[in-house]
Design a protein around this motif. Structure first.
Motif, short mmCIF file in Angstrom:
data_model
loop_
_atom_site.label_atom_id
_atom_site.label_comp_id
_atom_site.label_asym_id
_atom_site.label_seq_id
_atom_site.Cartn_x
_atom_site.Cartn_y
_atom_site.Cartn_z
N ALA A 1 0.84 -1.21 0.00
CA ALA A 1 0.00 0.00 0.00
C ALA A 1 0.87 1.25 0.00
N GLY A 2 1.94 1.23 0.78
CA GLY A 2 2.87 2.36 0.81
C GLY A 2 3.47 2.62 -0.56
N LEU A 3 3.80 1.53 -1.26
CA LEU A 3 4.38 1.63 -2.60
C LEU A 3 3.37 2.25 -3.57
N LEU A 4 2.13 1.73 -3.54
CA LEU A 4 1.11 2.22 -4.47
C LEU A 4 0.79 3.70 -4.22
N VAL A 5 0.61 4.03 -2.96
CA VAL A 5 0.27 5.41 -2.61
C VAL A 5 1.41 6.35 -3.02
N SER A 6 2.65 5.86 -2.95
CA SER A 6 3.79 6.68 -3.35
C SER A 6 3.70 7.09 -4.81
N ILE A 7 3.19 6.20 -5.65
CA ILE A 7 3.06 6.54 -7.07
C ILE A 7 2.08 7.70 -7.23
N ALA A 8 0.92 7.59 -6.57
CA ALA A 8 -0.08 8.66 -6.65
C ALA A 8 0.47 9.96 -6.08
N CYS A 9 1.16 9.84 -4.93
CA CYS A 9 1.68 11.05 -4.28
C CYS A 9 2.76 11.73 -5.12
N GLY A 10 3.58 10.95 -5.78
CA GLY A 10 4.64 11.53 -6.60
C GLY A 10 4.09 12.23 -7.82
N VAL A 11 3.17 11.56 -8.52
CA VAL A 11 2.64 12.10 -9.78
C VAL A 11 1.70 13.27 -9.50
N ILE A 12 0.67 13.03 -8.68
CA ILE A 12 -0.33 14.08 -8.42
C ILE A 12 0.25 15.15 -7.49
N GLY A 13 1.07 14.70 -6.52
CA GLY A 13 1.70 15.66 -5.61
C GLY A 13 2.53 16.70 -6.37
N SER A 14 3.23 16.26 -7.43
CA SER A 14 4.01 17.20 -8.23
C SER A 14 3.10 18.25 -8.86
N LEU A 15 1.97 17.80 -9.39
CA LEU A 15 1.03 18.75 -10.01
C LEU A 15 0.42 19.68 -8.95
N VAL A 16 0.19 19.13 -7.75
CA VAL A 16 -0.34 19.95 -6.66
C VAL A 16 0.65 21.06 -6.30
N VAL A 17 1.93 20.69 -6.20
CA VAL A 17 2.94 21.67 -5.80
C VAL A 17 3.13 22.74 -6.88
N VAL A 18 3.28 22.34 -8.14
CA VAL A 18 3.56 23.36 -9.17
C VAL A 18 2.33 24.21 -9.48
N ASN A 19 1.14 23.68 -9.23
CA ASN A 19 -0.07 24.48 -9.45
C ASN A 19 -0.52 25.22 -8.19
N ARG A 20 0.24 25.07 -7.12
CA ARG A 20 -0.03 25.77 -5.86
C ARG A 20 -1.45 25.52 -5.36
N ILE A 21 -1.86 24.25 -5.33
CA ILE A 21 -3.19 23.93 -4.81
C ILE A 21 -3.07 23.06 -3.56
N VAL A 22 -2.01 23.30 -2.79
CA VAL A 22 -1.78 22.53 -1.57
C VAL A 22 -2.94 22.74 -0.59
N PHE A 23 -3.38 23.98 -0.48
CA PHE A 23 -4.45 24.29 0.48
C PHE A 23 -5.76 23.60 0.10
N ILE A 24 -6.09 23.64 -1.19
CA ILE A 24 -7.30 22.93 -1.65
C ILE A 24 -7.19 21.44 -1.34
N SER A 25 -5.99 20.88 -1.57
CA SER A 25 -5.81 19.45 -1.31
C SER A 25 -6.03 19.14 0.16
N GLY A 26 -5.55 20.01 1.04
CA GLY A 26 -5.79 19.83 2.47
C GLY A 26 -7.27 19.90 2.79
N GLY A 27 -7.96 20.83 2.14
CA GLY A 27 -9.41 20.97 2.31
C GLY A 27 -10.15 19.71 1.89
N ILE A 28 -9.75 19.16 0.74
CA ILE A 28 -10.39 17.93 0.25
C ILE A 28 -10.20 16.81 1.26
N ALA A 29 -8.97 16.68 1.78
CA ALA A 29 -8.67 15.61 2.73
C ALA A 29 -9.56 15.70 3.97
#
Lengths: 253, 267
Positions: free
Chosen positions: B16-44
């Motif tokens: 599970a850690g491995l799988l989640v890492s793939i999502a976090c790396g790919v989508i996390g990169s888009l979250v960081v460069v698009n500056r939507i960290v706060f929205i992501s926290g809100g969604i969580a």
């Protein structure tokens, strides 16, 4: 090719009921070199964004190259107003310029040899070819602006919109840049629409001037003369930034 | 040291850690460069409302979290697009209201006290095998979409104004990105819990950005860094008998500190 590069009819736009453009009518020939002047907040950028298809006019209509705005992005080039601040985005110069070819690319295709060739050529034109592999974040503001100009040129546009393109570039590149635009305009018949405050350079390059301050005043002149410049100042413009010294220009004099 | 692999729950946790890492790396990169960290926290956090509703109405909490994450992602997307100057306040409100709704629905659920902690801090040691398969499926979808729209995401993230002029459907892509964020967030909640999702979504990408010369490279690097963090965290938590989610985040924080000492490409 006989239709005008730009034609608008009673174009109006407002932000939150605050009118920015009112009943703008303009007709720009193919191969025109047009400077758009006017005070900050006068609607210059809004007009260009409508002509690019980014904003929809609230009233009236616009046609660019005989089509509604935004229909054929591969025929249009755009240099947006430069954003200040450090750009940490992980992308190098070559990849940035290649994105200017996006309009020519099908969804399933990779950039071809021709795309790379056009990108290299555009970088050469702005004197940035040796920086191809450098990351955008490592460039100075002026160098970055040159790359964004190359990005617009790489798409081989028939019409090129530039929003204060030389605000950040160094003085040495400045006149060379306008010579480059003139060359594009004369040799490839590229229609050029440039928002700029820089009357000194514009006077020796542009063929027509439009003043935008909610309304649009179009001055069509084959030659830029002293009289032309006076006409520019006769626009109902409150303030024109000229170099570092703002000139106070009175309304309706 | 390898003896912990004989337990199925440990094998599943590491997977599970491995799988989640793939999502976090790919989508996390888009979250960081698009500056939507706060929205992501809100969604969580808003997704907790869905978990509460699921317990109250008696359906699967994973489904409830997913639905609430999607709905809040779309609402926050609308708000951030149409009312830019006050978007952060409204997102903050949705963040808190979603969470409160979840807690109150839990209170109202008769005779049933769910372990709140497992959602707040993750329950990676309880991930069943079938959940791994649905995670793998979702990651496949996310990765395929990212590859398919890579150039569009690239130009949108780098220069939204230029992207619009190039005919890139920026608004639709933005909502697609938020949906993918919602999916990644719900998956990551299982591993580190909803409070710590943001750490795993942003820290690896933030470190990767420093050493990458392209978005593609940033995504791949972030996936690798994220895998190192999750696997190290799970092992450490097991041997030191600590809460797994928090241990993973502490490993990530250590990685973040170390990276701040190693100069990046553009300095």
């Amino acid at each position: 090719m006989n239709e005008p590069a730009i034609e608008t009819r009673d174009l109006s736009f407002a932000y939150n009921h605050h009118p920015v453009l009112e009943a703008v009518n303009m007709r720009v020939r193919r191969g025109e070199f047009l400077a758009v002047l006017g005070p900050n907040g006068g609607g210059k950028t809004t007009l260009i964004r409508i002509l690019l298809g980014i904003l929809r006019p609230m009233q009236g209509r616009a046609m660019v190259l005989g089509e509604p705005p935004g229909e054929s992005p591969q025929r249009v080039g755009y240099v947006p107003q430069s954003q200040s601040g450090a750009d940490r985005f992980p992308i190098n110069v070559m990849d940035t310029v290649l994105l200017g070819r996006l309009g020519h690319l099908g969804r399933w295709f990779r950039f071809s040899g021709r795309d790379y060739q056009m990108a290299r050529h555009a970088l050469e034109e702005v004197g940035m070819l040796e920086f191809s592999e450098r990351s955008i974040g490592s460039l100075s503001g002026g160098q970055r602006q040159r790359v964004l100009i190359a990005r617009a040129l790489a798409g081989e546009p028939e019409i090129l919109f530039l929003d204060e393109p030389t605000a950040a570039v160094d003085q040495a590149f400045h006149s060379r840049f306008y010579d480059l635009l003139k060359e594009l305009n004369e040799q490839k018949n590229t229609t050029i629409v440039v928002i700029s405050h820089d009357l000194s350079v514009l006077s020796s390059h542009v063929k027509a001037v439009a003043c935008v301050n909610r309304n649009l005043y179009y001055h069509d002149a084959a030659e830029i003369s002293q009289e032309m410049l006076e006409k520019v100042y006769h626009c109902p413009v409150d303030l024109i930034a000229h170099g570092h010294v703002p000139h106070r220009v009175l309304k309706h004099h | 040291m390898l003896e912990i692999l004989q337990y199925e729950f440990m094998r599943n946790a590491l997977a599970a850690g491995l799988l989640v890492s793939i999502a976090c790396g790919v989508i996390g990169s888009l979250v960081v460069v698009n500056r939507i960290v706060f929205i992501s926290g809100g969604i969580a956090h808003a997704s907790y409302g869905g978990i509460g509703l699921a317990f109250f109405a008696g359906f699967a909490p994973g489904l409830g979290a997913g639905l609430a994450a999607l709905v809040s992602a779309l609402v926050m997307g609308l708000v951030s697009h149409s009312r830019k100057h006050r978007a952060d306040t409204i997102i903050g409100v949705i963040w808190a209201v979603g969470m409160s709704v979840g807690i109150i629905l839990m209170d109202l659920t008769p005779g049933y006290r769910v372990d709140l902690m497992s959602y707040l801090f993750g329950s990676i040691l309880l991930v069943p095998t079938h959940a791994l398969w649905s995670m793998a499926g979702l990651i496949l979808v996310i990765t395929a979409l990212t590859i398919f729209f890579y150039k569009d995401f690239l130009v949108m993230s780098h220069d939204e104004e230029f992207a619009r002029a190039m005919g890139v459907p920026v608004t639709s892509l933005y909502f697609l990105l938020l949906i993918m964020v919602a999916i990644s967030v719900v998956m990551t909640i299982q591993v580190v819990g909803l409070i710590l999702v943001i750490a795993l979504l942003t820290i690896p990408s933030y470190i990767a950005e420093k050493y990458s010369s392209s978005l593609k490279q940033m995504m791949l690097t972030a996936v690798i860094i994220s895998i190192v963090f999750t696997q190290t965290g799970i092992w450490l938590a097991y041997y030191m008998d600590l809460t797994t989610g928090a241990t993973i985040v502490m490993v990530a924080a250590a990685g973040f500190l170390i990276s701040s000492l190693i100069p990046g490409r553009a300095s």
